[in-house]
Design a protein around this motif. Sequence first.
Motif, PDB file in Angstrom:
ATOM      1  N   GLU A  40      32.938  14.638  22.690  1.00  0.00           N
ATOM      2  CA  GLU A  40      31.681  15.398  22.763  1.00  0.00           C
ATOM      3  C   GLU A  40      30.782  15.012  21.589  1.00  0.00           C
ATOM      4  O   GLU A  40      31.276  14.729  20.482  1.00  0.00           O
ATOM      5  CB  GLU A  40      31.968  16.894  22.740  1.00  0.00           C
ATOM      6  CG  GLU A  40      32.642  17.367  24.025  1.00  0.00           C
ATOM      7  CD  GLU A  40      32.796  18.876  24.085  1.00  0.00           C
ATOM      8  OE1 GLU A  40      31.779  19.562  24.204  1.00  0.00           O
ATOM      9  OE2 GLU A  40      33.944  19.352  24.005  1.00  0.00           O
ATOM     10  N   ARG A  47      35.126  27.244  21.928  1.00  0.00           N
ATOM     11  CA  ARG A  47      34.902  27.214  23.374  1.00  0.00           C
ATOM     12  C   ARG A  47      34.964  28.609  24.026  1.00  0.00           C
ATOM     13  O   ARG A  47      34.155  28.911  24.908  1.00  0.00           O
ATOM     14  CB  ARG A  47      35.949  26.292  24.003  1.00  0.00           C
ATOM     15  CG  ARG A  47      35.462  25.458  25.131  1.00  0.00           C
ATOM     16  CD  ARG A  47      36.507  24.441  25.560  1.00  0.00           C
ATOM     17  NE  ARG A  47      36.636  23.312  24.686  1.00  0.00           N
ATOM     18  CZ  ARG A  47      35.757  22.329  24.580  1.00  0.00           C
ATOM     19  NH1 ARG A  47      34.647  22.349  25.291  1.00  0.00           N
ATOM     20  NH2 ARG A  47      35.950  21.322  23.759  1.00  0.00           N
ATOM     21  N   HIS A 287      43.899  29.609  23.572  1.00  0.00           N
ATOM     22  CA  HIS A 287      43.539  29.474  22.194  1.00  0.00           C
ATOM     23  C   HIS A 287      44.677  29.798  21.236  1.00  0.00           C
ATOM     24  O   HIS A 287      44.915  29.097  20.259  1.00  0.00           O
ATOM     25  CB  HIS A 287      42.386  30.453  21.995  1.00  0.00           C
ATOM     26  CG  HIS A 287      41.543  30.096  20.869  1.00  0.00           C
ATOM     27  ND1 HIS A 287      41.529  30.827  19.733  1.00  0.00           N
ATOM     28  CD2 HIS A 287      40.724  29.066  20.694  1.00  0.00           C
ATOM     29  CE1 HIS A 287      40.700  30.255  18.897  1.00  0.00           C
ATOM     30  NE2 HIS A 287      40.201  29.197  19.452  1.00  0.00           N
TER      31      HIS A 287
HETATM   32  C1  LIG Z   1      34.271  29.758  28.883  1.00  0.00           C
HETATM   33  C2  LIG Z   1      35.660  29.705  28.364  1.00  0.00           C
HETATM   34  C3  LIG Z   1      36.274  30.863  27.905  1.00  0.00           C
HETATM   35  C4  LIG Z   1      37.569  30.817  27.405  1.00  0.00           C
HETATM   36  N1  LIG Z   1      38.115  31.973  26.953  1.00  0.00           N
HETATM   37  C5  LIG Z   1      39.365  31.948  26.429  1.00  0.00           C
HETATM   38  C6  LIG Z   1      39.964  33.129  25.925  1.00  0.00           C
HETATM   39  O1  LIG Z   1      39.376  34.203  25.965  1.00  0.00           O
HETATM   40  N2  LIG Z   1      41.207  33.039  25.394  1.00  0.00           N
HETATM   41  C7  LIG Z   1      41.876  31.851  25.344  1.00  0.00           C
HETATM   42  O2  LIG Z   1      43.006  31.803  24.854  1.00  0.00           O
HETATM   43  N3  LIG Z   1      41.344  30.728  25.819  1.00  0.00           N
HETATM   44  C8  LIG Z   1      40.102  30.739  26.364  1.00  0.00           C
HETATM   45  N4  LIG Z   1      39.555  29.594  26.846  1.00  0.00           N
HETATM   46  C9  LIG Z   1      40.350  28.363  26.792  1.00  0.00           C
HETATM   47  C10 LIG Z   1      40.244  27.734  25.402  1.00  0.00           C
HETATM   48  O3  LIG Z   1      38.915  27.388  25.154  1.00  0.00           O
HETATM   49  C11 LIG Z   1      41.141  26.518  25.348  1.00  0.00           C
HETATM   50  O4  LIG Z   1      42.477  26.949  25.482  1.00  0.00           O
HETATM   51  C12 LIG Z   1      40.975  25.772  24.025  1.00  0.00           C
HETATM   52  O5  LIG Z   1      39.662  25.280  23.941  1.00  0.00           O
HETATM   53  C13 LIG Z   1      41.970  24.619  23.966  1.00  0.00           C
HETATM   54  O6  LIG Z   1      41.668  23.840  22.853  1.00  0.00           O
HETATM   55  P1  LIG Z   1      42.001  22.274  22.808  1.00  0.00           P
HETATM   56  O7  LIG Z   1      41.456  21.799  21.512  1.00  0.00           O
HETATM   57  O8  LIG Z   1      43.427  22.065  23.141  1.00  0.00           O
HETATM   58  O9  LIG Z   1      41.198  21.598  24.031  1.00  0.00           O
HETATM   59  P2  LIG Z   1      39.658  21.519  24.365  1.00  0.00           P
HETATM   60  O10 LIG Z   1      38.961  22.737  23.893  1.00  0.00           O
HETATM   61  O11 LIG Z   1      39.592  21.171  25.811  1.00  0.00           O
HETATM   62  O12 LIG Z   1      39.120  20.302  23.508  1.00  0.00           O
HETATM   63  C14 LIG Z   1      39.535  18.983  23.756  1.00  0.00           C
HETATM   64  C15 LIG Z   1      38.464  18.046  23.229  1.00  0.00           C
HETATM   65  O13 LIG Z   1      38.967  16.719  23.295  1.00  0.00           O
HETATM   66  C16 LIG Z   1      37.945  15.860  23.762  1.00  0.00           C
HETATM   67  N5  LIG Z   1      38.575  14.665  24.359  1.00  0.00           N
HETATM   68  C17 LIG Z   1      39.289  14.576  25.497  1.00  0.00           C
HETATM   69  N6  LIG Z   1      39.727  13.304  25.696  1.00  0.00           N
HETATM   70  C18 LIG Z   1      39.273  12.585  24.653  1.00  0.00           C
HETATM   71  C19 LIG Z   1      39.381  11.209  24.299  1.00  0.00           C
HETATM   72  N7  LIG Z   1      40.062  10.319  25.047  1.00  0.00           N
HETATM   73  N8  LIG Z   1      38.763  10.775  23.159  1.00  0.00           N
HETATM   74  C20 LIG Z   1      38.083  11.658  22.369  1.00  0.00           C
HETATM   75  N9  LIG Z   1      37.950  12.974  22.663  1.00  0.00           N
HETATM   76  C21 LIG Z   1      38.542  13.438  23.794  1.00  0.00           C
HETATM   77  C22 LIG Z   1      37.198  16.713  24.790  1.00  0.00           C
HETATM   78  O14 LIG Z   1      35.917  16.196  25.030  1.00  0.00           O
HETATM   79  C23 LIG Z   1      37.179  18.056  24.060  1.00  0.00           C
HETATM   80  O15 LIG Z   1      36.068  18.145  23.217  1.00  0.00           O
HETATM   81  C24 LIG Z   1      38.272  29.596  27.368  1.00  0.00           C
HETATM   82  C25 LIG Z   1      37.662  28.430  27.844  1.00  0.00           C
HETATM   83  C26 LIG Z   1      36.376  28.478  28.341  1.00  0.00           C
HETATM   84  C27 LIG Z   1      35.744  27.209  28.854  1.00  0.00           C
END
Ligand SMILES: Cc1cc2nc3c(=O)[nH]c(=O)nc-3n(C[C@H](O)[C@H](O)[C@H](O)COP(=O)(O)OP(=O)(O)OC[C@H]3O[C@@H](n4cnc5c(N)ncnc54)[C@H](O)[C@@H]3O)c2cc1C
Length: 464
Positions: A40, A47, A287
């Motif tokens: 991004e 998020r 999260h």
């Molecule tokens: C609207 C909304 C509300 C939510 N509410 C809740 C809640 O109330 N409680 C809760 O527990 N969870 C909630 N979630 C879920 C929570 O946001 C996710 O569990 C959390 O964001 C996971 O974090 P992460 O870093 O593992 O993955 P992500 O947040 O998906 O981040 C992964 C990042 O990696 C990047 N990426 C992917 N592949 C590559 C690559 N090859 N090279 C470089 N970058 C890459 C993506 O672009 C992204 O920016 C919600 C999600 C949304 C969308």
Amino acid sequence: MSGPGAERIVVVGHGPAAHRLVERLAHHGHRGEVTVLGAEASAAYHRPLLTSVLDGSLAAGALRLPAPPDGTRLRPGVTATAVDRRRRLVQGSDGHGYPYDRLVLATGAAPLVPPLPWARRADGRLAPGVRVLRTLPQCEQLTGPDPVAVVGGGPLAIEAALALRRRGRDVTLVHRGPYPLDRHLEARAGQLLSARLRALDVDLCTGRTAEAYRSGKLRLDDGRWVAAGDVLLCTGVVPRTGLARSAGLAVRTGVVVDDELRTTDPRIHALGDCAQPAGATGPHLGHAAAWEQAEVLAALLSGSPARWTGTHAVLRLRAREVDLMRLGTPDGAEETVVLSDAARGRYARLSLRDGRVSGAVLLGPGRAVATVTRLYRRGEPVPADRLALLLGAPIDYAGERLPDEAPVCHCNNVTGADLTAAWCAGARTVPELAAATRATTGCGGCADDVRSWCAARARGEESG
Ligand SMILES: Cc1cc2nc3c(=O)[nH]c(=O)nc-3n(C[C@H](O)[C@H](O)[C@H](O)COP(=O)(O)OP(=O)(O)OC[C@H]3O[C@@H](n4cnc5c(N)ncnc54)[C@H](O)[C@@H]3O)c2cc1C
């Protein structure tokens, strides 16, 4: 190669899991170079608060997470396209190769678009008007004035539907199950939730699927046409595993990891929504799991022993109009207390084992939700007066310390240490602490904790 605690780390992805990992690496004194590739274009943001941008209550910039520790090499807008495990090199979309001693995959998850013929164009892109919600730019596509149909019945579908209502849009929620959250709630709770959503002017179409979408209208399988300038698909997520798969790592639904968050290549780790613990049926989405895994991995990569043993996952609806929480499981309960109060739209089921919460569903009131969540997360005994607890009687936490390193406010990643820092900087009331740290401004589930902590600190200051 440098020794433990000083290795060169490349992190792929810059979502909440990666952000927390980098912060905790610094906390644990990791001395090696840390590079983060984030697909991004924007800095890492929180998020789960996207629905607050959707309803207009927060500006996009307010979601930004704190800047990473000095020295972190951030590469926003750079996608990792391949991993050469033999040379220990990650290929970036900017044409650079990024060498690593340890690679961490934090690639998260992407919206799952079901195979609905009307949802995609021939070239595979989403059809005009069809939307998903995972990123800030996707959120900004949903700010028009037209009626909107939300397809799905999970927490995101409900939160998005309510946020769009708050923004003044007409909202239809189309769900094929008998009631929203049918995979999480018993029927009685589901019926009360449905009634609450209807009272909030969400047009609820349950037991229905969407069959066609054209000219701003969505046709349901009963023949009804629903006005919908946008159709928002909240139909689940799929872990992003392509990079791991093409690097030859074991992948099931997510990238398979052991209790040290190691993939099948011991130099490569994975965490957050993309990682699937060996033996689990899928990733521990959410999260809380991402945060706890980041803590474990940061300790390990800094040379301290640690193990990830699972997360006390709590489903909490992030919507101020509906206070709903589900946690644990009713299975194996030694005692079950159920309260169903249709006239006031309240429902509670408390499952207990060994005098402690093993499962619960609560639909209001907010204080009971907060207290039961807290008792569950901490494994504390439940007060003898179960009914009073479910009706929201306050519990006195006077004099108690909040854990410094664990999150108090799970929505905004605020720890006891953050609150103490804000207090020392002059924040003396809950609104001042909220302004300084954002604690209490998400789902509100930590409000009681923060209030009691604030009162105890004030008493401490007076007596000291
Ligand atoms: C609207 C909304 C509300 C939510 N509410 C809740 C809640 O109330 N409680 C809760 O527990 N969870 C909630 N979630 C879920 C929570 O946001 C996710 O569990 C959390 O964001 C996971 O974090 P992460 O870093 O593992 O993955 P992500 O947040 O998906 O981040 C992964 C990042 O990696 C990047 N990426 C992917 N592949 C590559 C690559 N090859 N090279 C470089 N970058 C890459 C993506 O672009 C992204 O920016 C919600 C999600 C949304 C969308």
